[in-house]
Design an enzyme around this catalytic site. Structure first.
Site, PDB file in Angstrom:
ATOM      1  N   HIS A  79       0.840  -1.203   0.000  1.00 19.45           N
ATOM      2  CA  HIS A  79       0.000   0.000   0.000  1.00 19.45           C
ATOM      3  C   HIS A  79       0.869   1.244   0.000  1.00 19.45           C
ATOM      4  O   HIS A  79       1.978   1.260   0.543  1.00 19.45           O
ATOM      5  CB  HIS A  79      -0.995  -0.001   1.168  1.00 19.45           C
ATOM      6  CG  HIS A  79      -0.384  -0.044   2.542  1.00 19.45           C
ATOM      7  ND1 HIS A  79       0.091   1.077   3.177  1.00 19.45           N
ATOM      8  CD2 HIS A  79      -0.209  -1.068   3.420  1.00 19.45           C
ATOM      9  CE1 HIS A  79       0.531   0.759   4.390  1.00 19.45           C
ATOM     10  NE2 HIS A  79       0.374  -0.547   4.550  1.00 19.45           N
ATOM     11  N   ASP A  81      -0.098   4.309   1.093  1.00 20.21           N
ATOM     12  CA  ASP A  81      -0.498   5.311   2.082  1.00 20.21           C
ATOM     13  C   ASP A  81       0.153   5.038   3.427  1.00 20.21           C
ATOM     14  O   ASP A  81       0.735   3.980   3.667  1.00 20.21           O
ATOM     15  CB  ASP A  81      -2.016   5.348   2.222  1.00 20.21           C
ATOM     16  CG  ASP A  81      -2.601   3.992   2.635  1.00 20.21           C
ATOM     17  OD1 ASP A  81      -2.132   2.960   2.105  1.00 20.21           O
ATOM     18  OD2 ASP A  81      -3.508   3.951   3.479  1.00 20.21           O
ATOM     19  N   ASP A 111       6.159   0.610   7.020  1.00 24.37           N
ATOM     20  CA  ASP A 111       4.738   0.296   6.773  1.00 24.37           C
ATOM     21  C   ASP A 111       4.159   1.272   5.752  1.00 24.37           C
ATOM     22  O   ASP A 111       3.465   2.200   6.115  1.00 24.37           O
ATOM     23  CB  ASP A 111       3.971   0.359   8.090  1.00 24.37           C
ATOM     24  CG  ASP A 111       2.533  -0.106   7.967  1.00 24.37           C
ATOM     25  OD1 ASP A 111       2.214  -0.832   7.010  1.00 24.37           O
ATOM     26  OD2 ASP A 111       1.714   0.280   8.827  1.00 24.37           O
ATOM     27  N   GLU A 143      -5.140   1.687   2.325  1.00 17.08           N
ATOM     28  CA  GLU A 143      -5.123   0.478   3.155  1.00 17.08           C
ATOM     29  C   GLU A 143      -5.299   0.816   4.624  1.00 17.08           C
ATOM     30  O   GLU A 143      -5.904   0.057   5.383  1.00 17.08           O
ATOM     31  CB  GLU A 143      -3.802  -0.278   2.938  1.00 17.08           C
ATOM     32  CG  GLU A 143      -3.752  -1.671   3.561  1.00 17.08           C
ATOM     33  CD  GLU A 143      -3.241  -1.696   4.996  1.00 17.08           C
ATOM     34  OE1 GLU A 143      -3.300  -2.768   5.626  1.00 17.08           O
ATOM     35  OE2 GLU A 143      -2.785  -0.629   5.492  1.00 17.08           O
ATOM     36  N   GLU A 144      -4.768   1.968   5.040  1.00 12.96           N
ATOM     37  CA  GLU A 144      -4.794   2.329   6.448  1.00 12.96           C
ATOM     38  C   GLU A 144      -6.147   2.868   6.916  1.00 12.96           C
ATOM     39  O   GLU A 144      -6.320   3.138   8.094  1.00 12.96           O
ATOM     40  CB  GLU A 144      -3.699   3.372   6.746  1.00 12.96           C
ATOM     41  CG  GLU A 144      -2.276   2.901   6.490  1.00 12.96           C
ATOM     42  CD  GLU A 144      -1.788   1.869   7.498  1.00 12.96           C
ATOM     43  OE1 GLU A 144      -2.598   1.412   8.327  1.00 12.96           O
ATOM     44  OE2 GLU A 144      -0.596   1.525   7.454  1.00 12.96           O
ATOM     45  N   GLU A 170       3.976  -6.464   3.803  1.00 15.26           N
ATOM     46  CA  GLU A 170       3.840  -5.828   5.116  1.00 15.26           C
ATOM     47  C   GLU A 170       5.021  -6.234   6.008  1.00 15.26           C
ATOM     48  O   GLU A 170       5.620  -7.300   5.820  1.00 15.26           O
ATOM     49  CB  GLU A 170       2.529  -6.254   5.783  1.00 15.26           C
ATOM     50  CG  GLU A 170       1.273  -5.723   5.128  1.00 15.26           C
ATOM     51  CD  GLU A 170       0.903  -4.323   5.588  1.00 15.26           C
ATOM     52  OE1 GLU A 170       1.689  -3.713   6.336  1.00 15.26           O
ATOM     53  OE2 GLU A 170      -0.173  -3.837   5.185  1.00 15.26           O
ATOM     54  N   HIS A 357       2.948   2.686  12.828  1.00 15.69           N
ATOM     55  CA  HIS A 357       1.880   3.462  13.466  1.00 15.69           C
ATOM     56  C   HIS A 357       2.359   4.209  14.713  1.00 15.69           C
ATOM     57  O   HIS A 357       1.572   4.458  15.626  1.00 15.69           O
ATOM     58  CB  HIS A 357       0.682   2.567  13.832  1.00 15.69           C
ATOM     59  CG  HIS A 357       0.008   1.941  12.664  1.00 15.69           C
ATOM     60  ND1 HIS A 357      -1.304   1.489  12.714  1.00 15.69           N
ATOM     61  CD2 HIS A 357       0.424   1.694  11.408  1.00 15.69           C
ATOM     62  CE1 HIS A 357      -1.638   0.976  11.543  1.00 15.69           C
ATOM     63  NE2 HIS A 357      -0.590   1.095  10.731  1.00 15.69           N
TER      64      HIS A 357
END
Length: 384
Positions: A79, A81, A111, A143-144, A170, A357
Protein backbone atom coordinates in the site's frame (compact mmCIF):
# COMPACT_ATOMS: atom_id res chain seq x y z
CA UNK A 1 24.76 -11.17 -3.42
CA UNK A 2 25.25 -7.45 -2.94
CA UNK A 3 22.59 -4.77 -2.74
CA UNK A 4 23.29 -1.12 -3.48
CA UNK A 5 21.99 0.31 -0.20
CA UNK A 6 22.63 3.90 -1.31
CA UNK A 7 20.35 3.39 -4.30
CA UNK A 8 17.79 1.74 -2.04
CA UNK A 9 17.89 4.73 0.31
CA UNK A 10 17.58 7.17 -2.58
CA UNK A 11 14.48 5.40 -3.88
CA UNK A 12 12.90 5.17 -0.44
CA UNK A 13 13.78 8.80 0.32
CA UNK A 14 11.73 9.95 -2.67
CA UNK A 15 8.69 7.95 -1.52
CA UNK A 16 8.89 9.03 2.13
CA UNK A 17 9.16 12.67 1.03
CA UNK A 18 5.72 12.45 -0.60
CA UNK A 19 2.97 12.70 2.07
CA UNK A 20 0.19 10.16 1.52
CA UNK A 21 -1.76 9.91 4.77
CA UNK A 22 -5.10 8.14 4.56
CA UNK A 23 -7.56 8.61 7.38
CA UNK A 24 -11.28 8.41 8.03
CA UNK A 25 -11.02 11.92 9.54
CA UNK A 26 -11.25 14.26 6.57
CA UNK A 27 -8.84 16.90 7.91
CA UNK A 28 -6.02 14.32 7.96
CA UNK A 29 -6.79 12.52 4.71
CA UNK A 30 -4.51 13.17 1.74
CA UNK A 31 -4.08 12.13 -1.88
CA UNK A 32 -1.67 9.30 -2.69
CA UNK A 33 -1.27 10.42 -6.30
CA UNK A 34 2.29 11.69 -5.85
CA UNK A 35 3.50 8.32 -4.56
CA UNK A 36 1.68 6.44 -7.34
CA UNK A 37 3.18 8.72 -10.00
CA UNK A 38 6.68 8.27 -8.56
CA UNK A 39 6.30 4.49 -8.46
CA UNK A 40 4.95 4.48 -12.02
CA UNK A 41 8.02 6.42 -13.18
CA UNK A 42 10.40 4.13 -11.26
CA UNK A 43 8.91 0.90 -12.58
CA UNK A 44 8.55 2.29 -16.12
CA UNK A 45 12.28 3.06 -16.08
CA UNK A 46 12.90 -0.61 -15.30
CA UNK A 47 10.84 -1.71 -18.29
CA UNK A 48 7.51 -2.42 -16.62
CA UNK A 49 4.24 -1.60 -18.36
CA UNK A 50 2.41 0.65 -15.91
CA UNK A 51 -1.26 1.47 -15.54
CA UNK A 52 -2.62 3.97 -13.05
CA UNK A 53 -6.11 3.06 -11.86
CA UNK A 54 -8.03 6.09 -10.50
CA UNK A 55 -10.50 5.40 -7.70
CA UNK A 56 -13.88 7.03 -7.20
CA UNK A 57 -12.47 9.33 -4.51
CA UNK A 58 -10.61 12.26 -6.05
CA UNK A 59 -6.86 12.09 -5.63
CA UNK A 60 -6.78 8.35 -4.91
CA UNK A 61 -5.31 5.76 -7.27
CA UNK A 62 -3.78 2.30 -7.54
CA UNK A 63 -0.83 1.26 -9.70
CA UNK A 64 -0.56 -1.96 -11.71
CA UNK A 65 2.95 -2.49 -13.11
CA UNK A 66 3.71 -5.59 -15.21
CA UNK A 67 6.93 -7.13 -16.49
CA UNK A 68 6.52 -10.02 -18.92
CA UNK A 69 3.46 -11.61 -20.48
CA UNK A 70 1.47 -14.80 -20.29
CA UNK A 71 -0.65 -16.53 -17.72
CA UNK A 72 0.08 -17.17 -14.08
CA UNK A 73 2.90 -15.27 -12.48
CA UNK A 74 3.62 -13.49 -9.24
CA UNK A 75 2.11 -10.40 -7.60
CA UNK A 76 4.17 -8.29 -5.22
CA UNK A 77 1.77 -5.93 -3.46
CA UNK A 78 1.97 -3.04 -1.07
CA UNK A 79 0.00 0.00 0.00
CA UNK A 80 1.12 3.50 -0.86
CA UNK A 81 -0.50 5.31 2.08
CA UNK A 82 0.53 5.89 5.69
CA UNK A 83 -1.24 6.52 8.96
CA UNK A 84 -1.45 10.06 10.39
CA UNK A 85 1.54 11.30 12.40
CA UNK A 86 2.37 13.42 15.46
CA UNK A 87 5.16 15.64 14.15
CA UNK A 88 6.04 16.99 17.61
CA UNK A 89 6.75 13.46 18.87
CA UNK A 90 9.23 12.59 16.11
CA UNK A 91 12.96 12.99 16.77
CA UNK A 92 13.45 13.52 13.01
CA UNK A 93 11.41 14.96 10.15
CA UNK A 94 8.78 12.30 9.28
CA UNK A 95 9.13 13.17 5.58
CA UNK A 96 12.93 13.17 5.49
CA UNK A 97 14.48 9.70 5.38
CA UNK A 98 17.18 9.70 8.08
CA UNK A 99 19.85 7.05 8.61
CA UNK A 100 20.93 6.48 12.20
CA UNK A 101 22.43 3.47 13.97
CA UNK A 102 21.71 1.09 11.10
CA UNK A 103 18.09 2.18 10.74
CA UNK A 104 16.22 4.29 8.21
CA UNK A 105 13.70 6.58 9.91
CA UNK A 106 10.68 8.07 8.13
CA UNK A 107 6.90 7.92 7.97
CA UNK A 108 5.99 4.79 6.02
CA UNK A 109 9.59 3.53 5.93
CA UNK A 110 8.54 0.12 7.20
CA UNK A 111 4.74 0.30 6.77
CA UNK A 112 5.19 -0.02 3.95
CA UNK A 113 6.89 2.17 1.38
CA UNK A 114 10.16 0.39 2.07
CA UNK A 115 8.97 -2.73 0.24
CA UNK A 116 8.84 -1.07 -3.19
CA UNK A 117 12.59 -0.29 -3.43
CA UNK A 118 13.20 -3.90 -2.34
CA UNK A 119 11.26 -5.03 -5.42
CA UNK A 120 13.23 -2.66 -7.66
CA UNK A 121 16.57 -3.91 -6.35
CA UNK A 122 15.45 -7.53 -6.64
CA UNK A 123 14.27 -7.36 -10.25
CA UNK A 124 17.23 -5.45 -11.73
CA UNK A 125 19.45 -8.53 -12.42
CA UNK A 126 16.64 -10.16 -14.41
CA UNK A 127 15.62 -7.32 -16.71
CA UNK A 128 17.29 -8.96 -19.71
CA UNK A 129 15.77 -12.37 -18.95
CA UNK A 130 12.74 -13.93 -20.59
CA UNK A 131 9.84 -14.08 -18.15
CA UNK A 132 7.78 -17.24 -18.65
CA UNK A 133 5.16 -15.79 -16.31
CA UNK A 134 4.65 -12.10 -15.53
CA UNK A 135 5.81 -10.22 -12.48
CA UNK A 136 3.08 -7.82 -11.34
CA UNK A 137 3.58 -5.03 -8.82
CA UNK A 138 0.49 -3.57 -7.15
CA UNK A 139 0.50 -0.32 -5.18
CA UNK A 140 -2.81 0.39 -3.49
CA UNK A 141 -4.59 3.34 -1.90
CA UNK A 142 -6.19 3.74 1.53
CA UNK A 143 -5.12 0.48 3.16
CA UNK A 144 -4.79 2.33 6.45
CA UNK A 145 -8.40 3.54 6.40
CA UNK A 146 -11.01 1.96 4.12
CA UNK A 147 -8.96 -0.51 2.01
CA UNK A 148 -10.83 0.92 -0.97
CA UNK A 149 -7.82 0.43 -3.24
CA UNK A 150 -7.69 -3.33 -2.67
CA UNK A 151 -11.49 -3.54 -2.79
CA UNK A 152 -11.46 -1.91 -6.22
CA UNK A 153 -8.87 -4.39 -7.49
CA UNK A 154 -10.91 -7.33 -6.18
CA UNK A 155 -14.04 -5.99 -7.88
CA UNK A 156 -12.52 -4.90 -11.19
CA UNK A 157 -9.74 -7.45 -11.61
CA UNK A 158 -6.25 -6.94 -12.99
CA UNK A 159 -7.07 -6.13 -16.59
CA UNK A 160 -7.02 -9.67 -17.93
CA UNK A 161 -4.05 -10.81 -15.86
CA UNK A 162 -4.46 -14.04 -13.89
CA UNK A 163 -1.50 -14.42 -11.51
CA UNK A 164 -1.37 -17.46 -9.23
CA UNK A 165 0.66 -16.17 -6.30
CA UNK A 166 0.63 -12.95 -4.24
CA UNK A 167 3.09 -11.64 -1.66
CA UNK A 168 2.00 -8.65 0.41
CA UNK A 169 5.13 -6.99 1.74
CA UNK A 170 3.84 -5.83 5.12
CA UNK A 171 6.49 -5.74 7.87
CA UNK A 172 6.69 -9.27 9.30
CA UNK A 173 10.42 -9.52 10.09
CA UNK A 174 10.61 -11.78 7.02
CA UNK A 175 8.38 -14.40 8.65
CA UNK A 176 5.75 -15.79 6.25
CA UNK A 177 2.28 -15.02 7.59
CA UNK A 178 -0.35 -17.52 6.47
CA UNK A 179 -3.30 -16.26 8.56
CA UNK A 180 -4.72 -13.21 10.28
CA UNK A 181 -7.97 -12.29 11.94
CA UNK A 182 -10.67 -10.29 10.23
CA UNK A 183 -11.99 -7.06 11.65
CA UNK A 184 -15.40 -5.46 11.93
CA UNK A 185 -16.09 -2.04 13.50
CA UNK A 186 -19.77 -1.56 14.20
CA UNK A 187 -22.17 0.92 15.77
CA UNK A 188 -25.51 0.52 17.55
CA UNK A 189 -27.70 3.59 18.05
CA UNK A 190 -30.71 3.40 20.35
CA UNK A 191 -33.34 6.10 20.03
CA UNK A 192 -35.80 6.40 22.88
CA UNK A 193 -37.62 9.47 24.21
CA UNK A 194 -36.22 12.15 26.50
CA UNK A 195 -38.22 13.55 29.40
CA UNK A 196 -38.11 14.75 32.99
CA UNK A 197 -36.41 12.21 35.22
CA UNK A 198 -39.01 12.65 37.98
CA UNK A 199 -41.52 10.60 36.01
CA UNK A 200 -40.28 7.61 33.92
CA UNK A 201 -43.59 7.61 32.05
CA UNK A 202 -42.62 10.89 30.40
CA UNK A 203 -39.95 9.21 28.26
CA UNK A 204 -38.28 5.98 27.17
CA UNK A 205 -34.74 5.56 28.43
CA UNK A 206 -32.31 4.70 25.63
CA UNK A 207 -29.57 3.86 28.13
CA UNK A 208 -31.69 1.12 29.68
CA UNK A 209 -32.31 -0.40 26.27
CA UNK A 210 -28.59 -0.08 25.49
CA UNK A 211 -27.86 -2.04 28.64
CA UNK A 212 -29.84 -4.92 27.13
CA UNK A 213 -27.95 -4.50 23.85
CA UNK A 214 -24.59 -4.70 25.62
CA UNK A 215 -25.63 -7.79 27.56
CA UNK A 216 -26.72 -9.42 24.31
CA UNK A 217 -23.40 -8.61 22.65
CA UNK A 218 -21.47 -10.03 25.60
CA UNK A 219 -23.61 -13.16 25.42
CA UNK A 220 -22.79 -13.42 21.71
CA UNK A 221 -19.09 -13.03 22.52
CA UNK A 222 -19.25 -15.93 24.93
CA UNK A 223 -20.99 -18.11 22.37
CA UNK A 224 -18.43 -17.27 19.66
CA UNK A 225 -15.50 -17.96 21.96
CA UNK A 226 -17.00 -21.31 22.92
CA UNK A 227 -17.64 -22.27 19.31
CA UNK A 228 -14.46 -21.02 17.60
CA UNK A 229 -10.83 -21.54 18.57
CA UNK A 230 -7.60 -21.54 16.58
CA UNK A 231 -4.36 -22.43 18.41
CA UNK A 232 -2.30 -20.76 15.65
CA UNK A 233 -3.15 -17.37 17.17
CA UNK A 234 -1.80 -15.84 20.38
CA UNK A 235 -5.41 -14.94 21.24
CA UNK A 236 -7.01 -18.19 20.14
CA UNK A 237 -10.66 -17.07 20.08
CA UNK A 238 -12.64 -14.33 18.35
CA UNK A 239 -12.78 -11.12 20.35
CA UNK A 240 -15.49 -8.51 20.80
CA UNK A 241 -14.55 -5.21 22.41
CA UNK A 242 -17.06 -2.60 23.62
CA UNK A 243 -15.01 0.43 22.68
CA UNK A 244 -16.94 3.60 23.46
CA UNK A 245 -20.43 4.74 24.41
CA UNK A 246 -22.15 8.12 24.38
CA UNK A 247 -25.65 8.86 25.62
CA UNK A 248 -27.76 11.38 27.44
CA UNK A 249 -26.96 14.90 28.55
CA UNK A 250 -27.85 15.18 32.23
CA UNK A 251 -28.65 13.19 35.34
CA UNK A 252 -32.10 14.80 35.61
CA UNK A 253 -33.20 13.92 32.06
CA UNK A 254 -34.36 10.60 30.68
CA UNK A 255 -31.78 9.60 28.08
CA UNK A 256 -33.30 9.97 24.62
CA UNK A 257 -30.43 8.61 22.54
CA UNK A 258 -27.38 6.43 23.08
CA UNK A 259 -24.69 5.13 20.72
CA UNK A 260 -22.19 2.29 21.20
CA UNK A 261 -19.13 1.50 19.06
CA UNK A 262 -17.54 -1.94 19.21
CA UNK A 263 -15.20 -4.12 17.20
CA UNK A 264 -14.95 -7.83 16.47
CA UNK A 265 -11.88 -9.80 15.41
CA UNK A 266 -12.88 -12.96 13.55
CA UNK A 267 -10.90 -16.14 12.99
CA UNK A 268 -10.38 -17.68 9.54
CA UNK A 269 -13.48 -19.65 8.63
CA UNK A 270 -15.84 -17.05 10.09
CA UNK A 271 -17.79 -14.63 7.90
CA UNK A 272 -18.32 -10.91 8.55
CA UNK A 273 -21.67 -10.70 6.79
CA UNK A 274 -23.06 -13.75 8.57
CA UNK A 275 -22.09 -12.25 11.91
CA UNK A 276 -23.69 -8.91 11.06
CA UNK A 277 -26.93 -10.72 10.18
CA UNK A 278 -26.79 -12.61 13.48
CA UNK A 279 -26.37 -9.37 15.43
CA UNK A 280 -29.31 -7.77 13.60
CA UNK A 281 -31.45 -10.78 14.49
CA UNK A 282 -30.50 -10.58 18.17
CA UNK A 283 -31.17 -6.84 18.43
CA UNK A 284 -34.66 -6.89 16.87
CA UNK A 285 -36.44 -8.39 19.95
CA UNK A 286 -34.79 -5.78 22.21
CA UNK A 287 -36.13 -2.96 20.06
CA UNK A 288 -39.60 -4.50 20.15
CA UNK A 289 -39.71 -5.15 23.90
CA UNK A 290 -38.22 -1.76 24.85
CA UNK A 291 -40.25 0.26 22.38
CA UNK A 292 -37.09 1.93 21.06
CA UNK A 293 -35.64 2.34 17.59
CA UNK A 294 -32.37 0.41 17.32
CA UNK A 295 -30.16 1.10 14.29
CA UNK A 296 -27.20 -1.20 13.62
CA UNK A 297 -24.57 0.01 11.16
CA UNK A 298 -20.94 -0.53 10.15
CA UNK A 299 -18.29 2.09 10.82
CA UNK A 300 -16.41 0.73 7.80
CA UNK A 301 -16.83 -2.22 5.48
CA UNK A 302 -14.52 -4.47 7.44
CA UNK A 303 -11.88 -6.97 6.40
CA UNK A 304 -12.49 -10.70 6.18
CA UNK A 305 -10.28 -13.16 8.05
CA UNK A 306 -7.36 -14.50 6.03
CA UNK A 307 -6.07 -18.04 5.97
CA UNK A 308 -3.82 -19.84 3.49
CA UNK A 309 -3.14 -23.57 3.55
CA UNK A 310 0.14 -24.22 5.35
CA UNK A 311 0.90 -26.89 2.73
CA UNK A 312 0.27 -24.61 -0.26
CA UNK A 313 3.17 -24.18 -2.67
CA UNK A 314 3.57 -20.47 -1.88
CA UNK A 315 3.72 -20.91 1.90
CA UNK A 316 6.15 -23.82 1.64
CA UNK A 317 8.33 -21.88 -0.82
CA UNK A 318 8.47 -18.80 1.41
CA UNK A 319 9.31 -20.91 4.45
CA UNK A 320 12.12 -22.54 2.47
CA UNK A 321 13.52 -19.24 1.14
CA UNK A 322 13.43 -17.44 4.49
CA UNK A 323 14.24 -20.36 6.78
CA UNK A 324 11.29 -19.28 8.92
CA UNK A 325 8.19 -21.33 9.66
CA UNK A 326 4.91 -19.65 8.72
CA UNK A 327 2.88 -18.00 11.46
CA UNK A 328 -0.27 -15.96 12.13
CA UNK A 329 -0.82 -12.36 13.29
CA UNK A 330 -3.58 -10.29 14.82
CA UNK A 331 -3.43 -7.28 12.46
CA UNK A 332 -5.48 -7.21 9.25
CA UNK A 333 -4.07 -6.76 5.73
CA UNK A 334 -5.18 -6.73 2.09
CA UNK A 335 -4.61 -10.49 1.83
CA UNK A 336 -8.32 -11.46 1.64
CA UNK A 337 -8.72 -9.25 -1.43
CA UNK A 338 -5.78 -10.95 -3.16
CA UNK A 339 -7.42 -14.30 -2.43
CA UNK A 340 -10.63 -13.02 -4.01
CA UNK A 341 -8.60 -12.61 -7.20
CA UNK A 342 -7.86 -16.34 -7.07
CA UNK A 343 -4.28 -16.26 -5.79
CA UNK A 344 -2.41 -18.19 -3.15
CA UNK A 345 -1.41 -15.41 -0.77
CA UNK A 346 1.17 -14.75 1.92
CA UNK A 347 2.01 -11.66 4.00
CA UNK A 348 5.80 -11.30 4.12
CA UNK A 349 8.16 -8.35 4.20
CA UNK A 350 11.06 -6.58 5.91
CA UNK A 351 10.72 -4.55 9.09
CA UNK A 352 8.60 -5.07 12.17
CA UNK A 353 4.97 -4.20 12.81
CA UNK A 354 6.18 -3.01 16.23
CA UNK A 355 7.64 0.07 14.54
CA UNK A 356 4.49 0.85 12.53
CA UNK A 357 1.88 3.46 13.47
CA UNK A 358 4.11 5.30 15.92
CA UNK A 359 6.65 8.15 16.02
CA UNK A 360 10.19 7.43 14.83
CA UNK A 361 9.10 4.60 12.54
CA UNK A 362 12.09 2.86 10.99
CA UNK A 363 13.18 -0.03 8.81
CA UNK A 364 16.46 -1.78 9.77
CA UNK A 365 19.12 -1.75 7.08
CA UNK A 366 20.17 -5.31 7.94
CA UNK A 367 16.83 -6.63 6.63
CA UNK A 368 17.14 -5.08 3.18
CA UNK A 369 19.58 -7.55 1.68
CA UNK A 370 17.71 -10.64 2.99
CA UNK A 371 14.46 -9.16 1.67
CA UNK A 372 15.96 -8.58 -1.77
CA UNK A 373 17.35 -12.13 -1.77
CA UNK A 374 13.89 -13.46 -0.87
CA UNK A 375 12.16 -11.56 -3.68
CA UNK A 376 14.79 -12.73 -6.17
CA UNK A 377 14.10 -16.30 -5.09
CA UNK A 378 10.39 -15.80 -5.64
CA UNK A 379 10.98 -14.29 -9.09
CA UNK A 380 13.18 -17.22 -10.08
CA UNK A 381 10.66 -19.74 -8.76
CA UNK A 382 7.45 -18.27 -10.16
CA UNK A 383 8.37 -16.06 -13.14
CA UNK A 384 11.51 -17.31 -14.93
Amino acid sequence: MTVDLKRYQHRLHRLVALPSVSCAIEQWDMSNQGVIDQLANDFSALGFNTRIMPLILAGKANLIATLGRGDGGLVLAGHSDTVPYDANRWQTDPFQLTEKDGKLYGLGATDMKGFFPVIMAAVEPYLAHHFKHPLIVLATADEESSMNGARALAQQGLGGLSPRYAVIGEPTNLIPIRAHKGIMMEAVRVRGQSGHSSNPALGNNALEAMNQVMNELLSLRQELQTKYRNPAFAVQTPTLNLGCIHGGDGANRICGECELHFDLRLLPGMDNNELRAAIQQRLAPIAESSGTDIVFSSLFQGVDPFGEDEQSLLIKTCAELTGNASDSVAFATEAPFMQQLGMQTVVLGPGSINQAHQPDEFIPLNQIEPAVKLVRGLIERFCL
